[in-house]
Enzyme design. Sequence first.
Site, PDB file in Angstrom:
ATOM      1  N   GLU A 133       4.886  13.309  -7.703  1.00 27.76           N
ATOM      2  CA  GLU A 133       3.546  13.199  -7.151  1.00 27.76           C
ATOM      3  C   GLU A 133       3.580  13.512  -5.658  1.00 27.76           C
ATOM      4  O   GLU A 133       4.643  13.743  -5.081  1.00 27.76           O
ATOM      5  CB  GLU A 133       2.961  11.804  -7.427  1.00 27.76           C
ATOM      6  N   ARG A 167      -0.092   4.368   1.450  1.00 33.38           N
ATOM      7  CA  ARG A 167       0.843   4.127   0.340  1.00 33.38           C
ATOM      8  C   ARG A 167       1.336   5.430  -0.286  1.00 33.38           C
ATOM      9  O   ARG A 167       0.550   6.323  -0.564  1.00 33.38           O
ATOM     10  CB  ARG A 167       0.169   3.267  -0.731  1.00 33.38           C
TER      11      ARG A 167
END
Length: 497
Positions: free
Chosen positions: A110, A363
């Site tokens: 990702e 994050r």
Amino acid sequence: MNIVVFGSGIAGLTAALHASEDGHIVTLVTKGALGGGCTPLAQGGVAGVYGPGDSPTVHASDTLSAGAGLADAAAVDVLVQDGAVRIAELIARGVAFDRAPDGSLLLGREAAHSHARIVHAGGDATGAEISRALVAQVRQAAIEVIEHAFLVDLVVDGGRVHGIRMLRHGGLVDLEADAVILATGGAGQLYAHTTNPLGATGDGIAAALRAGAAVTDLEFVQFHPTVLAARPAFLISEAVRGEGATLLDDEGRRFVFDSHPDGELAPRDIVSRAIARQAAAQGRPVQLDATMLGAERLSARFPTIDRVTRERGFDWAREPIPVTPAAHYLMGGIATDLDGRSSLPGLFAAGEIARTGVHGANRLASNSLLEGAVFGARAAAALGAPTRAALPFRSHFLSLSAAQSDRKRDLNEQFSREQLQQLMWDHVGLLRTQAGLAEALGTIRALRAAGPVPATLAEHEDANLLLIAEATASAALTRTESVGAHHLTVAPALIGA
């Protein structure tokens, strides 16, 4: 010890299981049904399984980079070093991660990860599979479960937490405990557009604030870049872009490269802002193009997304789909040490509700489920350990003049949750200004001052949202430099979707 765990996502379930296995008497309380909340909605996976050329050290480097210089190195080291054990534990507890024909774990990649290190389940149903397995374990353990209970407040006496006060069956009930572990998640319902469920109203953070626990970094709200731009909100996993999908403007151009050399795989805050700016400039949502992956691959790798997008009338194998950012994850929360201890004796926190320091200002994708597993276990292990020194507390509350507050009160005689959500979206969202933050803070304070003493569940939720909205706007106004998910612009910026 008699332990109360509030919350039944990955952090709460893990903490309850570990505490019970360590011999504590555990009561697990949850706002809705057991296993509800954000965890079962998580699509992407759990970071922390390393292939050739990858390692915990490289994972830590990626995490620190995504955190824009504000992640705590010691907390990040704990996250990546404990990760392998916690993932192995999930497998042992029955989580069926996806595997290759040879039996090895399939690894996905990702945004902002330098390697494919993310394990997933059911293609894009990782959280649901984790929740299923952990709930089954809790049901079999010697753990009392109380469902459909609302956290009203912490019971504090002599400067220590001694239990919780909850609203259940229309009445207030106190539940005594030697220690409380809060794992109630974040506060996505602060915003007009969010991936969070309706119950994500920040109840645990609000209770901690009222009890006097240190809460910090609330200004760092992560917006997921790609949510289907058709209500109700539905998240399109970052893993789709990790597999090769691209973001296009009206002319078919991959515009995110204008903001970062990694394009669609840049950190989430950068991608989200690029999408918001482009959508505002062209007057309509941008497009996510996954057609190059083909129908067979899309349905096999992302079966949930494939089903839902088709149910909404989109054939993403044949044409791009419209996407928008939405509030997704809160990096701030109750300040904790590396073992989940808060500044208030007897109170622990784990998962999204906790500010462990691992995320900094932004994050890294798929670190949230890992954080819940790692720090849920650590909080349980620390229950019988000596209390360490209190954490330092940075106050984020500012004061506006009485005149400013009175002026806002005149303009806002009536409160609606939708009004607050739009206010936060417009002024305390992706793109912020000092003037907009000050305006929002004044309005929020006026709304709080005029609000009723809460009695019903909805009124308690509204009061919690207003309290956290005040704290978030104040924290954002205090931080005068742009960093990570907190981005200041020089002109008003209302981002519609």
